[in-house]
Design a protein around this motif. Structure first.
Motif, PDB file in Angstrom:
ATOM      1  N   GLN A  98      38.207  40.216  38.659  1.00 40.40           N
ATOM      2  CA  GLN A  98      37.629  39.098  39.406  1.00 40.40           C
ATOM      3  C   GLN A  98      37.109  39.574  40.763  1.00 40.40           C
ATOM      4  OE1 GLN A  98      40.790  39.748  39.224  1.00 40.40           O
ATOM      5  NE2 GLN A  98      42.072  38.617  40.665  1.00 40.40           N
ATOM      6  N   HIS A  99      36.183  38.823  41.295  1.00 41.01           N
ATOM      7  CA  HIS A  99      35.523  39.226  42.524  1.00 41.01           C
ATOM      8  C   HIS A  99      36.408  39.031  43.761  1.00 41.01           C
ATOM      9  CE1 HIS A  99      32.200  40.249  45.087  1.00 41.01           C
ATOM     10  NE2 HIS A  99      32.352  39.128  45.769  1.00 41.01           N
ATOM     11  N   GLU A 100      37.170  37.934  43.789  1.00 39.01           N
ATOM     12  CA  GLU A 100      37.947  37.592  44.988  1.00 39.01           C
ATOM     13  C   GLU A 100      39.282  38.343  44.981  1.00 39.01           C
ATOM     14  OE1 GLU A 100      36.559  34.648  47.252  1.00 39.01           O
ATOM     15  OE2 GLU A 100      35.150  36.045  46.347  1.00 39.01           O
ATOM     16  N   VAL A 101      39.192  39.631  45.093  1.00 40.03           N
ATOM     17  CA  VAL A 101      40.373  40.465  44.934  1.00 40.03           C
ATOM     18  C   VAL A 101      41.278  40.394  46.175  1.00 40.03           C
ATOM     19  CG1 VAL A 101      41.146  42.850  44.652  1.00 40.03           C
ATOM     20  CG2 VAL A 101      39.108  42.035  43.466  1.00 40.03           C
ATOM     21  N   THR A 135      43.998  47.194  52.930  1.00 41.99           N
ATOM     22  CA  THR A 135      44.267  45.842  52.463  1.00 41.99           C
ATOM     23  C   THR A 135      42.947  45.136  52.198  1.00 41.99           C
ATOM     24  OG1 THR A 135      46.225  45.803  53.871  1.00 41.99           O
ATOM     25  CG2 THR A 135      45.455  43.682  53.028  1.00 41.99           C
ATOM     26  N   VAL A 136      42.829  44.553  51.009  1.00 45.86           N
ATOM     27  CA  VAL A 136      41.619  43.816  50.650  1.00 45.86           C
ATOM     28  C   VAL A 136      41.999  42.353  50.440  1.00 45.86           C
ATOM     29  CG1 VAL A 136      39.876  43.491  48.852  1.00 45.86           C
ATOM     30  CG2 VAL A 136      40.420  45.797  49.672  1.00 45.86           C
ATOM     31  N   VAL A 137      41.321  41.485  51.181  1.00 50.44           N
ATOM     32  CA  VAL A 137      41.550  40.044  51.057  1.00 50.44           C
ATOM     33  C   VAL A 137      40.221  39.399  50.670  1.00 50.44           C
ATOM     34  CG1 VAL A 137      42.241  37.927  52.264  1.00 50.44           C
ATOM     35  CG2 VAL A 137      43.395  40.096  52.787  1.00 50.44           C
ATOM     36  N   ASP A 138      40.241  38.653  49.594  1.00 51.87           N
ATOM     37  CA  ASP A 138      39.019  38.005  49.080  1.00 51.87           C
ATOM     38  C   ASP A 138      37.874  39.009  48.950  1.00 51.87           C
ATOM     39  OD1 ASP A 138      40.396  35.636  49.000  1.00 51.87           O
ATOM     40  OD2 ASP A 138      39.644  34.933  50.937  1.00 51.87           O
TER      41      ASP A 138
END
Lengths: 318, 318
Positions: free
Chosen positions: A135-138, A153-156
């Motif tokens: 999914q895109h919103e990782v 850290t990846v948000v959205d």
């Protein structure tokens, strides 16, 4: 080679240069590797290295990422601020003037202001790994173990924070030059002593808010006491240092558990996956190398693929 | 020399040997120093070194402390457990058989079980420093900065806990061999940049439960960003590492502030005193060298002084 070729991607670091040739769908149709990192460019300099590694490949747009964009590289490309995604990184790309053989763009690295931290090259791998997520919103944390491990850290789907931990470099210094490595058997074919590794991981976990700085010397004390065999010292120390990375990660998690994705050398990632278990992380995804895909993603975000198409249609060599 | 001479004390470490001759009141009446640490004993071995450094001194009981009691020393003396005081350390002393020239006793080091840690030699300095405190029931923390800094907690005059932090060794490794030291100006007469040092101390303090492991690389990032001058890097890094020691100490304090006493090289102690200010410690007492007094205290606790007296009265050379 057909006119379908869209792009040449260059993963150009300190110690190596990898080149990828893509078709119109972003599939890598050819790749080459040389030890021509920026500290070891052959005669002819950067331009010569680029020509040599792309010899007999079609002329098309090229883009590079990594230390090639540092002050010691071909052209310094200023860091991009956080939060960052493919669009903002692509926006920071700069073109190399007078490259001659190619229209060449270099991707910027990322900079965190407080506390100060930087990366160059890993952002491209993270963008590549992100493109592989369903999914895109990782929302997850990408870990790139190595000399200077990066935890991002990846948000959205956007990189919001990252840390560099000098795990690999400090491990090598301690083993080679410190009292902790003194008197160890030198066996190049030494197996991985998982139990000693996990023991080190647990010492890091149990250190709580203190961390491992006051635990490093315990390696020596345990060996003197006959409670740690000299052959186990390297893996115990490895567990201690990698365990410290996870201790820090859990502090950042604020009580939750952010899913992890490991990017890097398989045997090193196995150590991290083992440590992750002892910090209550679910089994992390492992990606061997995401640079090729990241370069494609960034070139796409920068609009370079359209240009490449124009070039190949018109037959013009830029 | 008079028959008042009571004792020869030997501070015998890895890289140096210091010998003290005491009168009946424990006053040092003569001292000598050689580079005859246990890794560098002259021809004739330990016995030859002892004879040479005590040449023309009266024959009396001798006692030694430090790495001379390690596995690589003259005779291995098993560690003593915590809590420890002069009496329990004296109880662990062992006599060297066949020394020939002297009745020679070696003091044990201390061992902490969990987490594993050891010291050899510092316990004697702490005993010496304790004897200099006005009241007997001392509650304070003794700090011996150096290659392997020791922080020892004393409660009611007994050593109840200690930690080894590899500050000096890691500082040297990072400056000499890591990326953090790459490209620094090499100026042997470099002054102490107190501001850069304090900046590092504050980074350590603000790191909270994370500690400095993920902050080390900030040295590089700040330099790349032009926010830290290369000439300031060594003192910034020194502040970061010494600051980490104080961060750990405050965690051990459990909210209170245990008074500090620094034992060691004056210029190094000045750095620690400066860092202490930023962690809300009162100005610490500083003792340059407490080994001579510690050796005397331990010899006294072991009953060796009486023996020495008997020897000097009877004129017997043991």
């Amino acid at each position: 080679m057909s006119t379908d070729v869209q792009l040449i991607g260059l993963d150009w670091g300190t110690s190596s240069l990898r080149a990828y040739l893509y078709d119109a769908d972003g599939k890598v149709v050819a790749s080459r590797q040389q030890s021509w990192g920026i500290r070891n460019v052959p005669e002819g300099g950067f331009a010569g290295a680029l020509q040599a590694i792309t010899a007999d490949w079609p002329a098309c747009v090229a883009m590079a990422a990594g230390m090639i964009g540092s002050r010691q590289g071909w052209r310094e490309v200023p860091y991009v601020a956080l939060p960052a995604d493919a669009a903002s990184i692509a926006h920071g790309m700069l073109r190399v003037d007078g490259c001659g053989s190619h229209e060449l763009w270099i991707a910027p690295g990322l900079q965190r202001r407080q506390p100060a931290d930087v990366m160059r090259g890993e952002e491209t791998q993270i963008i590549g790994a992100l493109a592989q997520q369903p999914q895109h919103e990782v929302n997850m944390r990408f870990v790139l173990p190595g000399t200077h491990s990066k935890w991002a850290t990846v948000v959205d789907g956007r990189i919001t924070a990252f840390d560099t931990v000098m795990t690999g470099e400090i491990y090598a210094l301690l083993i080679k030059h410190s009292i902790l490595g003194a008197g160890l058997p030198s066996d190049p074919a030494q197996p991985f002593w998982a139990e000693a590794f996990v023991r080190g991981v647990l010492v890091a976990r149990e250190s709580g808010a203190e961390g491992i700085f006051s635990r490093l010397f315990s390696t020596r004390a345990l060996m003197l006491a006959g409670e740690l065999s000299p052959v186990h010292v390297p893996d115990f120390l490895s567990g201690l240092l990698i365990g410290e990375e996870f201790r820090l990660a859990r502090l950042r998690d604020n009580g939750g558990v952010t899913p992890l994705c490991l990017i890097g050398d398989t045997s090193l990632c196995e150590r991290y996956a083992l440590a992750a278990q002892h910090f209550d992380y679910a089994s992390p995804a492992v990606i061997d190398n995401a640079a090729a895909q990241g370069l494609w993603q960034l070139a796409s975000a920068a609009g370079l693929l359209t240009k490449a198409k124009l070039h190949s249609f018109s037959g013009v060599t830029p």
